[in-house]
Structures are given as C-alpha cells and as structure tokens.
Scaffold this motif. Structure first.
Motif, PDB file in Angstrom:
ATOM      1  N   LEU A  74      60.633  -3.727  16.303  1.00  0.00           N
ATOM      2  CA  LEU A  74      60.905  -2.324  16.615  1.00  0.00           C
ATOM      3  C   LEU A  74      61.890  -2.226  17.776  1.00  0.00           C
ATOM      4  O   LEU A  74      62.819  -1.411  17.769  1.00  0.00           O
ATOM      5  N   ALA A  75      61.687  -3.080  18.771  1.00  0.00           N
ATOM      6  CA  ALA A  75      62.588  -3.070  19.917  1.00  0.00           C
ATOM      7  C   ALA A  75      63.986  -3.521  19.496  1.00  0.00           C
ATOM      8  O   ALA A  75      64.994  -2.993  19.974  1.00  0.00           O
ATOM      9  N   ARG A  92      61.460  -1.999  30.919  1.00  0.00           N
ATOM     10  CA  ARG A  92      60.267  -2.247  31.722  1.00  0.00           C
ATOM     11  C   ARG A  92      59.094  -2.693  30.869  1.00  0.00           C
ATOM     12  O   ARG A  92      59.048  -2.475  29.669  1.00  0.00           O
ATOM     13  N   SER A  93      58.120  -3.313  31.554  1.00  0.00           N
ATOM     14  CA  SER A  93      56.845  -3.582  30.896  1.00  0.00           C
ATOM     15  C   SER A  93      55.817  -2.728  31.618  1.00  0.00           C
ATOM     16  O   SER A  93      56.113  -2.126  32.652  1.00  0.00           O
ATOM     17  N   PHE A  94      54.590  -2.647  31.070  1.00  0.00           N
ATOM     18  CA  PHE A  94      53.591  -1.757  31.642  1.00  0.00           C
ATOM     19  C   PHE A  94      52.437  -2.514  32.268  1.00  0.00           C
ATOM     20  O   PHE A  94      52.024  -3.553  31.801  1.00  0.00           O
ATOM     21  N   VAL A 133      67.047   2.814  28.928  1.00  0.00           N
ATOM     22  CA  VAL A 133      66.804   1.599  28.142  1.00  0.00           C
ATOM     23  C   VAL A 133      68.064   1.200  27.379  1.00  0.00           C
ATOM     24  O   VAL A 133      68.422   0.030  27.316  1.00  0.00           O
ATOM     25  N   GLN A 180      65.167  -3.115  16.540  1.00  0.00           N
ATOM     26  CA  GLN A 180      65.682  -2.009  15.721  1.00  0.00           C
ATOM     27  C   GLN A 180      66.360  -0.947  16.574  1.00  0.00           C
ATOM     28  O   GLN A 180      67.355  -0.350  16.180  1.00  0.00           O
ATOM     29  N   ALA A 181      65.799  -0.739  17.786  1.00  0.00           N
ATOM     30  CA  ALA A 181      66.347   0.306  18.644  1.00  0.00           C
ATOM     31  C   ALA A 181      67.790   0.025  19.019  1.00  0.00           C
ATOM     32  O   ALA A 181      68.550   0.938  19.345  1.00  0.00           O
ATOM     33  N   THR A 232      64.796  -5.803  23.922  1.00  0.00           N
ATOM     34  CA  THR A 232      65.683  -4.670  24.170  1.00  0.00           C
ATOM     35  C   THR A 232      66.987  -5.117  24.810  1.00  0.00           C
ATOM     36  O   THR A 232      67.822  -4.305  25.187  1.00  0.00           O
ATOM     37  N   GLU A 259      54.228  -7.979  25.600  1.00  0.00           N
ATOM     38  CA  GLU A 259      54.969  -6.980  26.371  1.00  0.00           C
ATOM     39  C   GLU A 259      56.293  -7.574  26.835  1.00  0.00           C
ATOM     40  O   GLU A 259      57.330  -6.921  26.821  1.00  0.00           O
ATOM     41  N   SER A 261      66.998  10.104  30.989  1.00  0.00           N
ATOM     42  CA  SER A 261      65.645   9.904  30.476  1.00  0.00           C
ATOM     43  C   SER A 261      65.399   8.410  30.268  1.00  0.00           C
ATOM     44  O   SER A 261      66.336   7.614  30.281  1.00  0.00           O
ATOM     45  N   MET A 262      64.146   8.060  30.029  1.00  0.00           N
ATOM     46  CA  MET A 262      63.803   6.642  29.847  1.00  0.00           C
ATOM     47  C   MET A 262      64.547   5.988  28.685  1.00  0.00           C
ATOM     48  O   MET A 262      65.133   4.932  28.864  1.00  0.00           O
ATOM     49  N   PRO A 263      64.541   6.601  27.492  1.00  0.00           N
ATOM     50  CA  PRO A 263      65.299   5.954  26.412  1.00  0.00           C
ATOM     51  C   PRO A 263      66.772   5.795  26.747  1.00  0.00           C
ATOM     52  O   PRO A 263      67.406   4.806  26.366  1.00  0.00           O
ATOM     53  N   SER A 303      69.919  -1.916  17.021  1.00  0.00           N
ATOM     54  CA  SER A 303      70.816  -2.346  15.950  1.00  0.00           C
ATOM     55  C   SER A 303      71.008  -1.266  14.907  1.00  0.00           C
ATOM     56  O   SER A 303      70.414  -1.288  13.841  1.00  0.00           O
ATOM     57  N   ILE A 345      58.665  -7.889  23.931  1.00  0.00           N
ATOM     58  CA  ILE A 345      59.239  -6.576  23.585  1.00  0.00           C
ATOM     59  C   ILE A 345      60.343  -6.221  24.573  1.00  0.00           C
ATOM     60  O   ILE A 345      61.420  -5.766  24.196  1.00  0.00           O
TER      61      ILE A 345
END
Lengths: 306, 251, 343
Positions: free
Chosen positions: B103-104, B84-86, B78, B106-107, B165, B158, B73-75, B109, B161
């Motif tokens: 937030l990024a 990726r950016s959008f 990642v 946080q994902a 990651t 973007e 899956s995407m997460p 750490s 962010i």
C-alpha cells in the motif's frame, strides 16, 4: 408581511420548539452519556400520547390522565431499557441504529394492534380551552400557551437539575467521560437507568401535552424523531443548552419559514413561482440549515468536550 | 557544512496554559541519525506530531529540504519525503504484512484511481514491498494478517511501511517500545543498516540504542531543548544529567 | 466516538477461493427462476417478486460498497432510488420514454447529487455523517412531495414501461427480468473489480485505519467521495428499474425508513461481501413477503381469528426478529456460511 401573522407563527414556532426540546433533551443526554443512538426515542413520545388518550377516555379528565400517563411512560421506558437497550450499549452505532429501528417497527405495529390504525382524539381540558387576547385583536389558544409555559418550566427545572444537583453533575461528567465516572466508583448502570428513564419520561410528557392538538396515530413519533436528531446534532451532542437553543431555532425556522418563505421569495420571483418554490423549500429549510451548520462546525454548535 | 534537511524554527504549541512545545529550534543534517530524548511528558511525541503534520503548531515554522512545509497536510509532507512511524502501533490489522507495505509502495507509484486489475497480483508493487520486508527481516511473515504478528514484528512492519514510502527523512517514534531483548536487537541492527541510506530522527527511551546509533542527540525537557550535541558530550553534560539521566550509573 | 463498523473487515484472503461458490449458486438460482416460475403456475407473481429482489439487491450492493468496504453509514441512500425513479417518471411524462435516454440522465443526476452531498457529508464523521446523509435524503423526499405536477405525495403512474430503442420489449415480464438480471450481474462484476483494484485497496485501508493511510500518503477524501458517487449511481440505476417494475414512482421510494431497510439488508447479508448484500436483500424481501403466511401456517393450534390477527400483525414479529439478528448473528448470513471453515 403581516405583523400579527408573524406573532402567531412565532408563538407557534416557540411552542413547537419547546416540544422538540423536551424530546431532544432525553435524546442528547442518552447519546452524550451512554453514546447510544436511540432511534426508538420517537416511540416514547408516541406512547406518551397514546397513554394520555387511553387514560383520558377512561377517567374523563385530562388532568388525571396526565398524572397517570407520566409514571406509566417512565415505567415503559425503563422496561425497554432493561429488555433491549441495555444489551446495546457496548455495540457499535450501526448495531444500535438497526436494533432500535426494529423496536420502532414492533411498537408502531403494537399500538395499531391495541388501539387500531385510526387516529385517536383527546379533548382539550376544559380549563385550558378557548382563546385569549394577547395583543390588539389577536386571539391565541390558551392550550398552546399552556404548552409553552409547561415547556419553559421543564427547561428551567432541567437547568437546575443538571447544573445544581449532584446527580446532574454526575450526568454532565458522564457525558464528558463515562469511563472515568465509572472508574471513580459511581454505579454507572444506575446512572444510565436514571438518565434513560428521565429522558423517556420527558418525551412521554411531550407526547401527552400535544395529544389534544395533534392526531394520535401509529408512526407519529417517526418524523419528529428525525427533527429531534437534527436538533441535537446542531446543538452539539450531550449538551442540554445546545439542545434548547437548537430546538427553539428549528421550531422558529420551520414554522415562520414555512409561512413566510413564499412571501420572501416574492421579492425575487413572480407570485406563482414564488409560491411553488416556497412550498418546496419550506420543509427543506431545516435540513439546509443543519447541513450549513455542520459544514462550518462539524461537531455542532456546543459540542461537549470529551 | 551541508544545508540541514529538516529545520525547526521556534516551534510553539500550547494547550491552554500548558505549553507543550516551548520555542523549539532544531536542525537535522542530511544522512545523520538524530535522536531526541527526554523524560516522560517532555513533549517528544507532540513534537513528532508537529513535524509530520498530524498536529498544527501555534507558531514557528518547519522547513524540509529547503521548503516551508508548516502549512502542508500529512499526506503532502509524505509525498515530499517526510515519513513517520507511530508510537502506538498503527498498521492495518486485516491486511497481510505484504499488503500493508505494498500500500505504501502504491502511494508512490502512479494513480490509485484504477478500478480494474487485481492489485494483490501487481508485481510492480509486491516486489519492492517484499524488498522492504526483507530489509527489516519480516520476509517470512509476509502473508500473515498484520493483526496476528507479535508486538515486535508489528514494530518492524511499521519500519518497513515507513521505508516503502521512500522517505528522505524518517521520523521514528519509540520503535523499541514494548519489545523484548532479542526483538530490540533486531530493530537496532535494522536501523544501523538503514543509517547510511536515510536521515533518521529517532525518539527513544532505550539509552543503549540511542547511544550506539545516534550521531547527535537533542534533549527535550518540559518542551524545551536544553542541549544538542554528540552522544558522549551529552552524557557528560551536567544539566542533562541533572534533568534526565539523574545520578544513575551510565552505560 | 467510535468509528462505525471499523471492526468488520472483509473476508480473509485464504478463505476466498472456497466461497466463490456462493455467487455462482446465487446467480444460477436467479437464472433458473423464470423456468421455475412457469412451472409454478404463478408466473407473474414469482417473476415480479424476484425482479424486486434483484433490484433491491443492486441497491443493497451499492450501499455495501461504501458501508461494508468504506465504513460510511449512509442513512439517505434511498434518495438515489428516488432520483432514478423520478428521472424515468419525469422524462416519460415529457414524452421521453426511451431507457437509452432515461438511464444516462438518471446516472448523471445521481452522480451530481452524490458529488454535492458527498462533498459536504464527508467532512463529518461518525454519527454526524449518518445525520447529514439522513438530512439530505429527507430534503429530496420533501422536494418530491412538493412536486405537484408529478403527483406530489401520491406519486405518479407510468403509462408503460420504458422503451428500448423505440421498442416496447420491456412490457414482457420475462424480458424485463433478464434485463434486471443483466444489470445485477454487471454491477456485481464491476463492484468486485473495484474492490480488488488499487482504488479498492485504498478504500478498505481507509476503513481500517484512516490515520495510517494519511501517514502513507493517501488523502482519504477523494477516494471516499469517488466511492460515494459510484455507489449513488448504482443505486440510481436500481431506482430506474424499480420505477419500471412497479410502473409507478412516488416519494415513498425515498423515506428514511427505506434507507434504514437498505442498511438492514446489507447487514443481514453480511457487510463487505457484495453477494452478501444481494442475499440480504433477498432474505429481507422474502421474509417480508412470506412472514404473514409462515405465521398463519405455524400457528395451526390457535383459533382462526387469532391466526388471522397474528398474520395481520406480522411486523410485531418482524421487528424483534431484526433485533435478535443484529444482536446475535455476527457477520450476517455470509458470516454463518463462513463459520464451518474456521479452524
């Protein structure tokens, strides 16, 4: 398992399913075409029943009452559309749920105000009273057969209307992509009104038809509304065909299930426990069924492609 | 030659009779900036969707850093370093620019299942976040709600962010789309600075940017890769000129 | 189909310090109320009314956590009222009357129900989520009506309020009031902490843009499920308190209409502000309680019979009032309070 009992309950299930279909058809169209959650659809059903009760008392004839009730139900639905619902099409679903909830409160109290809280009764029309023998020694009420017949006729009419007329094509297109239809120059406001009015009339018709066999009281539309939502969710929002199949399924599952669940359970449990569990499980069956369908098909059985 | 960081093998994606990705095979070397260009409708964004995991391919496989990630899956991708950016800016408008990036951070750490402690004051998240914002030049706008940033600033966000990651490979879907001249210059400079630290796959229409930044260019036409080569050779390639660059004067 | 409540975001950071005054005033009012109750002379009535307000405040706040902060429109939240209430009732009828046992059981049952139904419901989105939560609520409702041993449709009366470590201190209305206030404060503090925490940030982010969250590396599902469970547990606690307050529990605790009312309270107060939900619950219940009187008093120019008729049919005013609020008051009561601060 008693074959005659099964047949009777199957017919009852069919009848219930067709009534559900009449209500669900309007609901799924309104939802599909206008993306509008209308919790107040159940009151259309209730209003249809009250109108037929009132006209029946006034004219003394069920036939005339029905003839008068239908356009009245249509007018009433359109009135609600113009006064309240029209302002909600742009809002998010949460706002729509809350506003239509307010309409339910108002109208449930409203009918109590006009007709009192006691249930009204509507006599079964002379022509359709009594029972007829449909199988060996099995009598079934004529009126219920009439409901089944009326339901099937309306379903067929709806099928023709939606699939073989220009308006029907616009409705189907609208259910798929309302913005596009509007961009093509169709008066979307008028299309919405037609869809809405028609749905309201169907629900009113359903209410009118069941008035002689159910008690006409405030709040009678509330629980059947929930079932109608279950029908359209299982059937797939925006799909008449889905609503038809789902309504019949639900009607059968509910009626036959209620009667035979304790019997089936007797195969695995002792009679007392089977009876208890059966009675507890029976009303839950529909919801268990819906949860199961949504688990495997989160968008229902026949979702309209958007 | 080092093993490719990203490898696409015979990817295929069709919507009914319309084949959007037609047997695409591509490899991206670690450290390079690999641009993917092509006319509108060539299927570039669909390709990015498949690489990032937003969309599942009908057949074919995707290998990232030696691992087959086709079914992840995407997460999950990642967390392995594929970010990726959008194309259509997708930030959290109600959050500040800093919070978006934090937030990024946080994902990556530690657990986010912490119910106590004010996250907005966590230095361990805010410091790296400010760092990323500084790298793209947005440090001064850190506390503004992201919804109030200009279009170009949102594109920068973007990017920030994506950086937060800590990716090994960054997929950028038209980062210059809709930016004015000055803003796009800034983004190009940022990308140039990032080149040395990251592998980048860049989808872009802005030919100036592509030819000035890219190490290699792949050309996608109607879902097929018709050429992969250095920018100069791509410019000179007659097939590419005919299909995409046309008869126009080249930069 | 649009994601529900996507555009309702929580208050902007720069404005928060100014509005902390609202929760302070709110809780101060609740704390001062018993005093006012004694002074008013209608002690029992005032206390009972405000206790109910606090209990519904807890439930509304629980719903706000997932609705206001997570954009999950649960139309079956009243089910947790029922779980909490019936936990108290069923245990009491089996001789277990101590709150110290009843409450943990209620919380566990609520958590389990939320876990199972949440796991299934969260696979769906938008209106399907609403419907499936409604369905689960209905299932529990029908289950309750079929429990003949526990009153079935009519419900059952509790012999007395729950004991606390063997003592009957909750029989005293004042003590019970303080317990409810304590629970309200506790759940409020906990909810505030959750919202400001790492977990809260992910939940809020998922509400704003679920795809972006995935692109950053967060799977929304575990976070939404956890929030759903926490929310269910808090509402279950409210159910225990409600059963004790009324000394009665019945399936009427968990009708879908009741779930709708809870949503109303949250929206009325203002989504995504926690204390807003408490205010919304207060406004709703107080309006429900006093609208008949207000109608009666303000129609002084009409005949007595008409006035009585009007007061009796207060729901006909209530309904349109709700509709108007939904249509015209964006952001609920908290939204109204915030407006003076906008530049």
């Amino acid at each position: 398992m008693n074959a005659t009992l099964l047949l009777v309950q199957a017919l009852n299930g069919l009848q219930f399913g067709l009534i559900l279909f009449l209500i669900a058809a309007g609901l799924t169209l309104v939802f599909g075409v206008m993306d509008f959650i209308n919790l107040a659809h159940g009151v259309q059903y209730m209003v249809g029943a009250y109108l037929v009760a009132a006209f029946s008392a006034w004219t003394g004839s069920f036939g005339w009452a029905l003839l008068l009730a239908l356009p009245s139900a249509l007018a009433f639905g359109l009135l609600l559309e113009v006064l309240v619902f029209r302002h909600l099409y742009d809002r998010d679903h949460l706002d729509q749920v809350l506003a239509t909830f307010g309409v339910i409160l108002f109208l449930n109290q409203g009918v109590k105000f006009v007709w009192g809280a006691a249930p009204l009764s509507v006599p079964v029309p002379e022509l359709l009273s009594g029972s007829v023998e449909i199988a060996n020694g099995l009598l079934y009420p004529v009126y219920r057969l009439a409901i089944i017949a009326a339901g099937l006729v309306v379903a067929a009419l709806l099928y023709v209307l939606v699939n073989h007329t220009r308006v029907g094509m616009l409705v189907r297109a609208g259910a798929s992509n309302a913005a596009m239809v509007s961009a093509l120059g169709v008066n979307i406001q008028r299309l919405f009104m037609i869809v809405f009015g028609f749905g309201a009339m169907l629900a009113g018709f359903a209410g009118a038809m069941v008035a002689p066999i159910l008690s006409v009281e405030p709040g009678m539309g509330d629980n059947i509304l929930i079932l109608a939502f279950v029908v359209i969710v299982i059937g797939g929002i925006g799909s008449i065909r889905g609503a038809f199949l789902a309504a019949l399924l639900i009607g059968l599952v509910d009626t036959v299930g209620r009667t035979f669940a304790p019997n089936l359970l007797r195969l695995v449990l002792d009679p007392a426990a089977a009876s208890q569990t059966g009675r507890a499980l029976a009303p839950m069956l529909i919801y268990i069924f819906m949860a199961a369908v949504l688990f495997f098909r989160p968008s229902g059985l026949f979702p309209v492609k958007r | 030659m080092a093993d490719p960081l990203l490898e696409l093998r015979h990817l295929r994606k069709a919507y009914g009779a319309l084949v959007v990705t037609d047997d695409v095979s591509l490899s991206v070397r670690p450290g390079e900036l690999h641009a993917v260009i092509g006319p509108n409708g060539a299927g570039k964004t669909t390709l990015i969707h498949q690489i990032s995991g937003t969309l599942a391919s009908d057949s074919g496989s995707i290998l990232f850093d030696g691992e087959d990630v086709t079914s992840l899956s995407m997460p999950q991708r990642v967390s392995r370093g594929l970010a990726r950016s959008f194309q259509i800016t997708s930030v959290l408008p109600g959050f500040s620019a800093l919070e978006n990036v934090a937030l990024a951070v946080q994902a990556r750490s530690g657990s986010s299942f912490r119910f106590f402690g004010k996250v907005a004051q966590e230095k361990a998240l805010n410091e790296p976040a400010m760092d990323c914002l500084a790298q793209v030049g947005l440090a001064a706008r850190a506390h503004l709600p992201a919804g109030l940033l200009s279009h170009g600033e949102k594109r920068q966000l973007e990017l920030a962010i994506g950086l937060a990651t800590e990716p090994k490979l960054l997929l950028l879907d038209e980062p210059l789309a809709g930016t004015g001249h000055d803003e796009s210059q800034r983004v190009v400079e940022t990308l140039r600075r990032l080149k040395s630290r990251l592998t980048i796959v860049l989808i872009e229409h802005d030919m100036d940017a592509v030819f000035s930044l890219a190490d290699r260019v792949s050309v996608l036409v109607y879902g097929r890769v018709i050429a992969t080569d250095t920018p100069e050779r791509i410019r000179a390639n007659p097939e590419v000129r005919a299909a995409y660059l046309g008869e126009e004067e080249m930069v | 189909m649009t994601e529900l409540a996507e555009t309702r975001s929580a208050s902007m950071p720069s404005l928060r310090p100014r509005l902390e005054i609202v929760p302070i005033i709110l809780f101060a009012t609740f704390a001062a109320a018993p005093l006012l109750a004694t002074v008013s002379g209608a002690e029992g009535y005032v206390l009972s009314l405000l206790t109910r307000v606090m209990i519904f405040g807890i439930a509304a706040m629980a719903l706000d956590l997932i609705l206001g902060y997570g954009a999950l429109v649960s139309f079956g939240h009243a089910a947790f009222f029922g779980i909490g209430g019936y936990a108290v009732g069923i245990l009491a009828s089996q001789g277990i009357e101590d709150a110290l046992v009843q409450i943990p059981v209620a919380l566990a049952a609520s958590a389990l129900f939320a876990l199972i139904t949440g796991a299934i419901s969260l696979r769906t989105k938008g209106v399907y989520f609403i419907m499936i939560t409604l369905a689960f609520g209905q299932m529990l409702y029908f289950l309750a009506t079929s429990l003949a041993a526990y009153g079935g449709d009519d419900g059952m009366t509790l012999a007395s309020r729950s004991l606390v470590a063997g003592s009957g201190i909750l029989e005293n209305d004042f003590t019970f009031y303080w317990l409810c206030l304590l629970c309200l404060l506790g759940t409020y503090a906990f909810s505030r902490s959750v919202v400001a925490s790492r977990f809260g940030r992910v939940l809020r982010g998922t509400r704003e843009n679920a795809v972006r969250m995935q692109a950053v590396g967060f799977q929304p599902f575990p976070f939404q499920l956890t929030a759903y469970v926490l929310s269910g547990m808090m509402a279950g606690l409210a159910g225990c308190l409600l059963a004790n307050q009324a000394e009665f529990v019945s399936p009427a605790f968990m009708t879908w209409q009741r779930s709708g009312e809870l949503i109303f309270m949250v929206v009325l107060g203002g989504l995504g502000s926690l204390h807003g939900a408490i205010i919304g619950a207060a406004a709703f219940l107080l309006l429900e309680e006093f609208l008949p009187e207000i109608l009666h008093a303000s129609s002084f120019f009409l005949s007595e019979e008409t006035r009585a008729h009007l007061a009796e049919n207060w729901k006909m005013v209530f309904g349109p009032l709700l509709i108007l609020i939904v249509l015209f008051v964006r952001g609920g009561i908290m939204g109204l309070l915030r407006r003076p601060y906008h530049g």
